[in-house]
Design an enzyme around this catalytic site. Sequence first.
Site, PDB file in Angstrom:
ATOM      1  N   SER A 256       0.838  -1.196   0.000  1.00  0.00           N
ATOM      2  CA  SER A 256       0.000   0.000   0.000  1.00  0.00           C
ATOM      3  C   SER A 256       0.879   1.255   0.000  1.00  0.00           C
ATOM      4  CB  SER A 256      -0.971  -0.033   1.176  1.00  0.00           C
ATOM      5  OG  SER A 256      -1.952   0.958   1.051  1.00  0.00           O
TER       6      SER A 256
ATOM      7  N   HIS B 238      -8.517   1.072  -0.859  1.00  0.00           N
ATOM      8  CA  HIS B 238      -8.365   0.147  -1.995  1.00  0.00           C
ATOM      9  C   HIS B 238      -9.730  -0.387  -2.446  1.00  0.00           C
ATOM     10  CE1 HIS B 238      -4.042   0.341  -1.529  1.00  0.00           C
ATOM     11  NE2 HIS B 238      -4.207   0.118  -0.240  1.00  0.00           N
TER      12      HIS B 238
END
Length: 307
Positions: A88, A200
């Site tokens: 991430s 996400h």
Amino acid sequence: MLGYLFPGQGTVRVGMGAWLRRRPVARDRLDEIDAMLSRPISPLCARGPLDRLVSTEHAQVAVTACNLAALAVLTEEGYEPAIVAGHSVGELTALHAAGVLTLAATVRLVETRSRLMAAAGRGEGQAVRGGMRAVMGLPVERVEELAEAAAAPGEPAVVALENAPGHVVVSGALPALDRLERLAADATKIVPLKVGDAYHSPLMAAAVPAWAAAVAVAEMREPRVPVVPNVSGEPTTDPGTLRRALVAQLTGRVRWTRTVGAVDAVAPGVEVGDSKVLAGLSRRAGARCLSLADPATLRRLAREVAA
């Protein structure tokens, strides 16, 4: 040869970075980063409070600062990566480690990313509140089926993180996540994550235009070593691919199991930061990985290089 893996937002805790400050090169890097930020992050890392530290606008900056400081330690020790990846927000540090982003550009981008995602998490431009839940004990294909069944118009649910076999995170609207939990009777365990929103996932779409604009103007050089973007899990050295992947990652899936496999095929991994999370996930995926947060790791690396 080593593969560098940089942890993400979920690894923050009060006291993070303490071991790094005992190394002058890491302490200098943390001080340098503090001076670049609109507000220094080191005091919050050291003393909290936890509720402020784990908030998106602070957590992403905190983990990036520790990642960059740990990278400085490895560089001082004479190590260079053969391949890099980051989980991430950790992907920004990976890009710096590969020579794509300067230190200043990395810090600037992480501050921008954290601010935009925090705004989206507060519901700015978003009609429904979101969250994330870890689904344990099921293959990703089964979790995809559950997410599709739980989703409804205006209430998305998607697989956000493929962390390791049997460790999948779903992100989306809270009502959809509640439905998924009722449907997933075959899961070993479902754990709500302490995050501000559905990262996400499509619920981050409001942050994408400004984030894409920030990435578009950031100077990106050709990487010295391959980078494995989250959204593909495939190594690349193409700056255009890396730029597009960095934008797509905001709403796209983190294919971490595939990423770890790609790194392990080149070199054993080292988790570069103040975390042992990625080392644990790598082991679950059958990959080699040590954590720099383990005091024994540097000694072990030195022995292996000497051998």
